[in-house]
Scaffold this motif. Structure first.
Motif, mmCIF file in Angstrom:
data_model
loop_
_atom_site.group_PDB
_atom_site.id
_atom_site.type_symbol
_atom_site.label_atom_id
_atom_site.label_comp_id
_atom_site.label_asym_id
_atom_site.label_seq_id
_atom_site.Cartn_x
_atom_site.Cartn_y
_atom_site.Cartn_z
ATOM 1 N N VAL A 1 23.190 4.991 0.188
ATOM 2 C CA VAL A 1 22.507 5.627 -0.935
ATOM 3 C C VAL A 1 20.991 5.495 -0.798
ATOM 4 O O VAL A 1 20.234 6.421 -1.111
ATOM 5 C CB VAL A 1 22.970 5.009 -2.271
ATOM 6 C CG1 VAL A 1 22.076 5.471 -3.417
ATOM 7 C CG2 VAL A 1 24.402 5.402 -2.561
ATOM 8 N N ALA B 1 17.909 13.697 -3.770
ATOM 9 C CA ALA B 1 18.232 13.940 -2.358
ATOM 10 C C ALA B 1 18.184 15.426 -2.035
ATOM 11 O O ALA B 1 17.650 15.836 -0.992
ATOM 12 C CB ALA B 1 19.612 13.368 -2.036
ATOM 13 N N MET C 1 15.017 9.934 -6.301
ATOM 14 C CA MET C 1 16.067 9.184 -5.601
ATOM 15 C C MET C 1 15.951 7.690 -5.848
ATOM 16 O O MET C 1 16.948 6.983 -6.037
ATOM 17 C CB MET C 1 15.984 9.437 -4.087
ATOM 18 C CG MET C 1 16.596 10.707 -3.600
ATOM 19 S SD MET C 1 16.692 10.765 -1.776
ATOM 20 C CE MET C 1 14.979 11.040 -1.351
ATOM 21 N N ALA D 1 19.221 -0.542 3.870
ATOM 22 C CA ALA D 1 18.703 0.823 3.707
ATOM 23 C C ALA D 1 17.254 0.918 4.166
ATOM 24 O O ALA D 1 16.853 1.896 4.802
ATOM 25 C CB ALA D 1 18.828 1.256 2.245
ATOM 26 N N THR E 1 22.091 10.175 2.043
ATOM 27 C CA THR E 1 22.143 9.760 0.643
ATOM 28 C C THR E 1 23.101 10.628 -0.158
ATOM 29 O O THR E 1 23.928 10.120 -0.932
ATOM 30 C CB THR E 1 20.737 9.821 0.024
ATOM 31 O OG1 THR E 1 19.926 8.788 0.586
ATOM 32 C CG2 THR E 1 20.783 9.644 -1.489
#
Length: 451
Positions: free
Chosen positions: A254, A319, A356, A384, A421
């Motif tokens: 994500v 995204a 995001m 991430a 994502t």
């Protein structure tokens, strides 16, 4: 007869403490991101020639961003280290320790001799201090975010996204501070900037460190952790988390899009716009500052919106916007117009990336149980950053050096991060209505199918 006065309603002690914790998260994270982003900005401007002078200019830039990646590689290690003690000893003590490490590492970078003075030891020490920074920030975000969200659970449970947004604001605020300071010192004549001006932003970390510590010393420990500390997990928290790795992998997926956009449209964009777009350093830094100011507005709005419509729809919207704007943004950058450069970064970073990024604080906190939350949320977040932010500038530099195809490789990387994502969000279960559980509850909260 005097008219009666309606007594002013005083906030409860819990609400006052929540406000103090939110301020602590905002200021502390801003300090941490200032320190971390100052490095990325200065690396884009002068580190290639100061610490890697024997390399070809293109290779020197890649090498400078290689030390940038070293900080990101260390971040998951920091998440494991501070997550372990944060889940066993306490959130507050780890927040204080990460801030001290970050501030001291940044200050020492400002004192480093360059390659001309001590030879190969200069880049070695630079990488070592960068790793210290990475370890520190690897534990910082998790502690600051968890403190806010876990305090908010008791008094503002339905507004966890809004309150976690204060911690998330530390990223653009730190970016504004770092870009502002570097803009001032980069206005110096080139010889002065290269000899001593680049050191000033790092040395100023001492002042910011003092402010951050003053605020953080006044906050109380997380009430959820205070209840859970008497029943620690039977295994080390990292073992508990990795026994069921799905939540960590989902959290990492994500976050990749947001961190890819953040890295490419801030630190890397300074080098790209100066070398390929023909802009001056002050013009690019002004554009980065404007984008960060826009993020200060968009980010809390996205965080608050996630309390109403859910974390998944807001992150997914960001995204999609990031992918849709990728090629137009790079076209605006390549136009050579300072005004269009500002517009490009405001759209790509200030709008799409912030949408995001805003809900991630609440989302990652809700994905793990209290007993392993610090470790789990930190691992997902820092993994991430490693993939999305740590290596994307390095990859972009290499592609540009080999292809010379303008901004196309950068736009493709932005699209790739956004696609990861979006696909991961599709696999997530919505968590905004979930309660942050008691000590005896599950270690993760993502079992089941998306909804």
């Amino acid at each position: 007869m005097q008219p009666s006065r309606t007594p002013t309603r005083q906030p409860s002690p819990e609400t006052r403490q929540l406000r103090r914790v939110a301020l602590s998260g905002l200021l502390g994270t801003a300090v941490e991101f200032y320190d971390f982003l100052v490095y990325g900005t200065v690396a884009a401007l002068v580190f290639g020639e100061l610490f890697f002078p024997e390399a070809d200019p293109a290779v020197g830039t890649v090498a400078a961003f290689g030390t940038f990646a070293a900080g990101y590689v260390a971040r998951p290690l920091g998440g494991i280290l501070f997550g372990h003690f944060g889940d066993r000893v306490g959130r507050k003590s780890m927040m204080l320790l990460t801030m001290v490490l970050m501030g001291c590492g940044s200050f020492l970078i400002g004192l480093l001799p360059t390659y001309d003075t001590i030879g190969v030891w200069a880049p070695v020490l630079l990488v070592a201090l960068r790793v210290v920074q990475g370890v520190a920030i690897g534990g910082e975000w998790g502690g600051a975010t968890l403190m806010v969200v876990e305090h908010a659970e008791r008094t503002q449970g339905s507004r966890r996204g809004l309150w976690s947004g204060f911690t998330q604001l530390g990223a653009p605020l730190g970016s504004v501070l770092s870009a502002g300071v570097v803009t001032l010192v980069s206005a110096l004549p080139d010889d002065q900037f290269r000899s001593w001006g680049w050191r000033v932003p790092f040395l100023l970390s001492v002042v910011l460190l003092a402010v951050g510590l003053f605020v953080r010393l006044k906050v109380a420990e997380s009430p959820l952790f205070a209840e859970a500390r008497h029943e620690p997990p039977a295994r080390p928290p990292v073992v508990e988390v990795l026994r069921r790795p799905k939540p960590v992998l989902l959290a990492a997926g994500v976050g990749i899009g947001a961190f890819t956009a953040q890295s490419l449209l801030t630190g890397f964009m300074i080098s790209y716009a100066v070398d390929h777009g023909g802009y001056s350093r002050p013009q690019v830094l002004t554009a980065v500052t404007a984008a960060s100011c826009a993020a200060l507005l968009v980010l809390p709005a996205a965080s608050a919106l996630s309390d109403r419509v859910g974390r998944r729809p807001v992150v997914l919207a960001g995204a999609i916007a990031s992918a849709a704007l990728a090629f137009p943004v790079l076209a605006l950058v390549d136009s050579g117009s300072p005004g269009l450069l500002v517009l490009a970064l405001v759209l790509g970073h200030g709008l799409a990336q912030s949408t995001m990024y805003g809900p991630l604080g609440a989302l990652f906190t809700e994905m793990f149980g209290t007993r392993v939350r610090y470790t789990g949320a930190s691992l997902g977040y820092q993994a991430a950053t490693l993939v999305g932010a740590g290596f994307s500038p390095l990859i972009a530099s290499g592609l540009l050096a080999s292809s010379g195809s303008g901004g196309t490789p950068v736009a493709l990387l932005l699209c790739a991060g956004a696609a990861i994502t979006a696909l991961t969000v599709w696999r997530l279960r919505e968590t905004r209505a979930d309660a942050l559980e008691s000590p005896a509850s599950r270690t993760t909260t993502l079992e089941g199918s998306p909804r």
